[in-house]
Design a protein around this motif. Structure first.
Motif, PDB file in Angstrom:
ATOM      1  N   ILE A  17      35.140  35.846 -16.822  1.00 30.32           N
ATOM      2  CA  ILE A  17      34.550  34.760 -16.242  1.00 30.32           C
ATOM      3  C   ILE A  17      33.365  34.805 -15.367  1.00 30.32           C
ATOM      4  O   ILE A  17      33.696  35.493 -14.284  1.00 30.32           O
ATOM      5  CB  ILE A  17      35.574  33.646 -15.910  1.00 30.32           C
ATOM      6  CG1 ILE A  17      36.444  33.083 -16.795  1.00 30.32           C
ATOM      7  CG2 ILE A  17      34.937  32.304 -15.278  1.00 30.32           C
ATOM      8  CD1 ILE A  17      36.033  32.204 -17.911  1.00 30.32           C
ATOM      9  N   SER A  67      36.388  35.879 -13.111  1.00 31.84           N
ATOM     10  CA  SER A  67      37.479  36.719 -13.337  1.00 31.84           C
ATOM     11  C   SER A  67      37.231  37.855 -14.109  1.00 31.84           C
ATOM     12  O   SER A  67      36.158  38.042 -14.650  1.00 31.84           O
ATOM     13  CB  SER A  67      38.323  35.739 -14.621  1.00 31.84           C
ATOM     14  OG  SER A  67      39.248  36.431 -14.856  1.00 31.84           O
ATOM     15  N   THR A  85      41.067  34.200 -12.288  1.00 33.00           N
ATOM     16  CA  THR A  85      41.374  33.254 -13.368  1.00 33.00           C
ATOM     17  C   THR A  85      40.424  32.286 -13.868  1.00 33.00           C
ATOM     18  O   THR A  85      40.485  31.519 -14.839  1.00 33.00           O
ATOM     19  CB  THR A  85      42.657  32.792 -13.384  1.00 33.00           C
ATOM     20  OG1 THR A  85      42.854  31.607 -12.518  1.00 33.00           O
ATOM     21  CG2 THR A  85      43.682  34.072 -13.383  1.00 33.00           C
ATOM     22  N   GLY A  86      39.282  32.168 -12.860  1.00 30.99           N
ATOM     23  CA  GLY A  86      38.348  31.291 -13.397  1.00 30.99           C
ATOM     24  C   GLY A  86      38.490  29.635 -13.045  1.00 30.99           C
ATOM     25  O   GLY A  86      39.421  29.481 -12.291  1.00 30.99           O
ATOM     26  N   LEU A  92      39.492  31.150 -19.437  1.00 28.49           N
ATOM     27  CA  LEU A  92      39.838  32.332 -19.498  1.00 28.49           C
ATOM     28  C   LEU A  92      40.581  32.854 -20.706  1.00 28.49           C
ATOM     29  O   LEU A  92      40.238  33.999 -21.324  1.00 28.49           O
ATOM     30  CB  LEU A  92      40.683  32.736 -18.327  1.00 28.49           C
ATOM     31  CG  LEU A  92      41.527  33.953 -18.004  1.00 28.49           C
ATOM     32  CD1 LEU A  92      40.256  35.087 -18.166  1.00 28.49           C
ATOM     33  CD2 LEU A  92      42.593  34.038 -17.058  1.00 28.49           C
TER      34      LEU A  92
END
Length: 325
Positions: A17, A67, A85-86, A92
């Motif tokens: 990401i 990410s 993880t965005g 993601l």
């Protein structure tokens, strides 16, 4: 504090990401791109009712967030850790599917800090994995409620929920101090020492809720980075947002490990327009990294300054880029 970071043969960092997605970026040097001009992977075909033959191509999604997949290469063995993880629930996991990366190959998740644009993609990952019992490494301030209080109003950030994360099966590991993963081969810096006079963090409008009241939270103490040592090359430093200051982070990594050579620095540098850009670029240039990849939350002014100062090292980022270090 001096710790021993075990060297590895190589590190592959894949951007999952970031704020930009570009199908036309070519491979160059140590980076392989995913798209029309790169060789990292083919474009998937998806149904589309508006095209002849009913098919079109899919492409990776860009988000305001970050990410990355960190893949350690040691002999014939490869081990994977997810870093941040965005921002959206499905960004993601959608990009992992497009890249053909199985999420059940991750050994841990490391969070750079608790801001929502680095955390909220954990929702989609959890729905896919089920109760995977993955360790999640973070700083204790990760859980703070935060907001921006400006002249036009207040925006309170979505806040990560410890009961929800633990209820999804993740094992939370909190630490302010440095910690190791992958048998001492991957270092999580913990809280970064702030030593430069110019890396002052967020504006005072950024606030945290502590002890029953909203107070300025300029330093974002939970900001931490991931560090690896590539044998005969030097340190690879991966940042999420870089609220601690990219120079502070690099110097902190060198002090912790005793490794004086910086091979690569990648990730969000949080160099917004202003007086922090020039000294940050000057001192980062003095470190002479072979690879510099400014990503999420690095302003275009800082991108241009870094490219001008280190033309051989500077590499633009885009979702799907794999840096083979």
């Amino acid at each position: 504090m001096r710790i021993t970071l075990e060297p590895v043969d190589g590190v592959h960092v894949t951007t999952l990401i970031d704020n930009s997605s570009d199908a036309l970026l070519p491979d160059e040097g140590l980076v392989r791109r995913w798209g029309l001009a790169g060789t990292a992977g083919p474009l998937p075909v998806v149904p589309n009712g508006m095209s002849l033959g009913g098919r079109a191509v899919d492409f990776l999604r860009a988000e305001h967030g970050f990410s990355a997949l960190v893949e350690l290469v040691d002999g014939d063995r490869r081990r994977r850790v997810l870093f941040d993880t965005g921002i959206t629930p499905d960004g993601l996991i959608g990009n992992l599917d497009r890249l053909g990366i199985p999420p059940d190959t991750f050994e841990a998740v490391v969070f750079s800090h608790g801001h929502f644009d680095h955390v909220m993609g954990l929702d989609g990952l959890a729905r896919r994995l089920g109760r995977a019992n993955l360790p999640v490494l973070l700083h204790p301030d990760f859980w703070l409620r935060r907001r921006i209080k400006g002249p036009d109003g207040i925006f309170e950030f979505p806040t990560p929920s410890r009961p929800a994360i633990e209820g999804a099966g993740f094992t939370v590991v909190e630490d302010r101090q440095p910690s190791f993963l992958l048998d001492g081969r991957l270092l999580v810096t913990g809280e970064v020492d702030r030593t430069t006079p110019f890396e002052t963090g967020m504006p005072p409008a950024h606030q945290a809720y502590r002890d029953g009241e909203w107070v300025p939270d300029q330093l974002v103490h939970d900001d931490q980075a991931v560090v690896l040592h590539v044998r005969d090359k030097g340190l690879v430093v991966l940042t999420g947002c870089g609220h601690a200051g990219i120079v502070n982070i690099v110097r902190h990594a060198k002090r912790l490990t005793g490794v004086d050579r910086l091979h690569a620095v990648l990730g969000g540098f949080h160099l917004r327009p202003g007086p922090t850009v020039a000294p940050s670029v000057q001192l980062l240039t003095a470190e002479a990294p072979a690879v510099v990849v400014p990503a999420h939350c690095t302003s275009w002014q800082a991108q241009h300054a870094l490219a001008a100062a280190m033309p051989a090292a500077f590499t633009p980022n885009a979702v799907g880029s794999r840096f083979e270090l």
